[in-house]
Design a protein around this motif. Structure first.
Motif, mmCIF file in Angstrom:
data_model
loop_
_atom_site.group_PDB
_atom_site.id
_atom_site.type_symbol
_atom_site.label_atom_id
_atom_site.label_comp_id
_atom_site.label_asym_id
_atom_site.label_seq_id
_atom_site.Cartn_x
_atom_site.Cartn_y
_atom_site.Cartn_z
ATOM 1 N N GLU A 91 0.996 -2.098 -0.170
ATOM 2 C CA GLU A 91 -0.162 -0.487 -0.366
ATOM 3 C C GLU A 91 0.872 1.507 0.138
ATOM 4 N N ILE A 92 1.583 1.415 0.854
ATOM 5 C CA ILE A 92 2.439 2.359 1.024
ATOM 6 C C ILE A 92 3.097 2.643 0.183
ATOM 7 N N LYS A 93 4.208 1.878 -0.758
ATOM 8 C CA LYS A 93 4.778 1.813 -2.559
ATOM 9 C C LYS A 93 3.723 2.632 -3.337
ATOM 10 N N VAL A 94 2.217 2.239 -2.845
ATOM 11 C CA VAL A 94 1.874 2.612 -4.483
ATOM 12 C C VAL A 94 1.648 4.170 -4.378
ATOM 13 N N LEU A 95 1.463 4.612 -2.952
ATOM 14 C CA LEU A 95 1.138 6.282 -2.871
ATOM 15 C C LEU A 95 3.112 6.676 -2.914
ATOM 16 N N CYS A 96 3.553 6.312 -3.341
ATOM 17 C CA CYS A 96 5.498 6.557 -3.871
ATOM 18 C C CYS A 96 5.150 6.428 -5.206
ATOM 19 N N GLY A 97 4.393 6.034 -5.953
ATOM 20 C CA GLY A 97 4.244 5.735 -7.063
ATOM 21 C C GLY A 97 5.205 4.789 -7.306
ATOM 22 N N MET A 98 5.608 3.484 -7.328
ATOM 23 C CA MET A 98 6.177 2.957 -6.989
ATOM 24 C C MET A 98 5.532 1.266 -7.564
ATOM 25 N N GLU A 99 5.821 0.234 -8.319
ATOM 26 C CA GLU A 99 5.778 -0.709 -8.457
ATOM 27 C C GLU A 99 5.170 -1.799 -7.062
ATOM 28 N N SER A 100 4.046 -2.502 -6.778
ATOM 29 C CA SER A 100 3.921 -3.160 -5.666
ATOM 30 C C SER A 100 3.613 -4.165 -6.252
ATOM 31 N N ASN A 101 3.174 -5.096 -5.324
ATOM 32 C CA ASN A 101 2.713 -6.777 -5.131
ATOM 33 C C ASN A 101 2.222 -6.859 -4.091
ATOM 34 N N SER A 102 0.737 -7.547 -4.047
ATOM 35 C CA SER A 102 -0.380 -8.111 -2.913
ATOM 36 C C SER A 102 -0.900 -8.797 -4.262
ATOM 37 N N LYS A 103 -2.235 -8.788 -2.889
ATOM 38 C CA LYS A 103 -2.773 -10.036 -3.379
ATOM 39 C C LYS A 103 -4.244 -9.521 -3.380
ATOM 40 N N GLY A 104 -5.214 -8.876 -3.338
ATOM 41 C CA GLY A 104 -6.666 -8.235 -2.615
ATOM 42 C C GLY A 104 -5.771 -6.820 -1.712
ATOM 43 N N VAL A 105 -6.166 -7.043 -0.346
ATOM 44 C CA VAL A 105 -5.714 -6.176 0.059
ATOM 45 C C VAL A 105 -4.394 -6.541 1.597
ATOM 46 N N ASP A 106 -4.114 -7.496 0.979
ATOM 47 C CA ASP A 106 -2.713 -8.589 1.871
ATOM 48 C C ASP A 106 -1.434 -7.756 0.522
ATOM 49 N N SER A 107 -0.413 -7.614 1.484
ATOM 50 C CA SER A 107 1.159 -7.011 0.603
ATOM 51 C C SER A 107 0.738 -8.813 0.561
ATOM 52 N N VAL A 108 2.550 -8.603 -0.505
ATOM 53 C CA VAL A 108 3.428 -9.803 -0.286
ATOM 54 C C VAL A 108 4.703 -9.183 -1.066
ATOM 55 N N GLU A 109 5.005 -8.280 -0.536
ATOM 56 C CA GLU A 109 6.387 -7.399 -0.661
ATOM 57 C C GLU A 109 7.166 -7.947 0.328
ATOM 58 N N ASP A 110 8.404 -8.395 -0.227
ATOM 59 C CA ASP A 110 9.975 -8.487 0.536
ATOM 60 C C ASP A 110 10.891 -7.727 -0.115
ATOM 61 N N VAL A 111 10.806 -6.700 1.059
ATOM 62 C CA VAL A 111 12.210 -5.404 0.653
ATOM 63 C C VAL A 111 12.870 -4.691 1.788
ATOM 64 N N LYS A 112 14.348 -4.955 1.117
ATOM 65 C CA LYS A 112 15.055 -5.325 2.405
ATOM 66 C C LYS A 112 14.977 -3.779 3.269
ATOM 67 N N GLU A 113 16.006 -3.977 4.278
ATOM 68 C CA GLU A 113 15.438 -2.738 5.908
ATOM 69 C C GLU A 113 16.325 -1.763 4.944
ATOM 70 N N ASP A 114 16.931 -1.452 5.020
ATOM 71 C CA ASP A 114 17.749 -0.514 4.667
ATOM 72 C C ASP A 114 16.049 0.575 3.579
#
Length: 272
Positions: free
Chosen positions: A128-151
């Motif tokens: 959801e936050i990546k969408v607000l940033c204008g970035m491509e994002s991965n989700s399943k319905g309303v759930d996130s399936v993103e795996d982003v490194k900590e930094d």
């Protein structure tokens, strides 16, 4: 004791002292759980979404929570009316852009809200936050399936907070909260939280309750997110043999009700 631990403890003290009225325009799936979460930590929920009364209710409240979970045109209009009234009255507003990337309608509604209403805190999962940033994002319905490194996750939280002049809380296995300068990480929680519907919505409601206590948006976002993570751990540890997600759900509310200032120090995994 770290600075951030002291700050979130003060947020809990203020919440219990003020006993804020928290106006929620949220989804019908989780409204009851959100109301009970607010009650459990010491607030008073008002679950009013009729467009004819939201402005008056928002100005009476100490905080406003807007949740995109089950939207319709009239509900979005009501959110905007309530949000504008809250902004004018100096009432802090927290926003949960549930499933913003799932459909065009959700995305359009979210950006309409961002344009019309000033938010003190925005809480969402990484997709959801990546969408607000204008970035491509991965989700399943309303759930996130993103795996982003900590930094990278820290950078996303910090940059969106700067861009929107708000506090951004990204919740997941690791939680990231930023006001555009400071970045706080929280490592509390349990996988069982994903087996109960509405734990994200309840987290947003908890942030609203803390905001109603009058503490700063950053401290309230950290307190709300940490509260859900900590009580999730405690609830899982308290499960007996043959108990599952139903008992866990009830135990979450018990954990919120029994929350103490010392828990942030003794159970919280909060770092800056």
């Amino acid at each position: 004791m770290s600075k951030i631990i002291k700050e979130v403890q003060e947020s809990l003290i203020n919440l219990k002292r003020v006993k804020p009225l928290v106006h929620c325009i949220t989804n019908y799936i989780t409204a009851n759980d959100c109301a009970n979460a607010i009650l459990a930590v010491g607030g008073s929920p008002a679950m009013a979404d009729a467009i004819e009364e939201v402005e008056q209710m928002a100005t009476q409240a100490q905080a406003l929570v807007l949740n995109l979970g089950t939207i319709a045109n009239e509900l979005v209009d009501a959110m905007i009316k309530a949000g504008k009234a809250a902004n004018k009255a100096g009432v802090p507003v927290v926003f949960d852009p549930v499933g913003v990337g799932a459909t065009n309608y959700r995305k359009e509604s979210t950006f309409r809200l961002l344009k019309e209403v000033k938010f003190s805190v925005i809480r969402g999962n990484m997709a959801e936050i990546k969408v607000l940033c204008g970035m491509e994002s991965n989700s399943k319905g309303v759930d996130s399936v993103e795996d982003v490194k900590e930094d990278a996750a820290k950078d996303i939280a910090r940059e969106l907070a700067k861009k929107l002049n708000t506090v951004v809380a990204i919740t997941g296995v690791i939680d990231y909260i930023s006001d555009g300068e400071r970045v706080i990480t929280i490592r509390n929680g349990n996988e069982m939280l994903t087996r109960v519907t509405g734990t994200g919505c309840m987290t947003t409601a908890l942030i609203g309750a803390y905001l109603g206590g009058g503490s700063s948006p950053l401290h309230c976002a950290v307190a709300g997110v940490a509260t859900m993570g900590m009580v999730g751990e405690i609830a899982f540890d308290n499960l007996k043999e043959n108990q599952g997600s139903g008992s866990f759900r009830v135990s979450l509310i018990d954990g919120m009700y029994n929350l103490k200032e010392a828990d942030f120090q003794n159970v919280g995994k909060i770092n800056e």
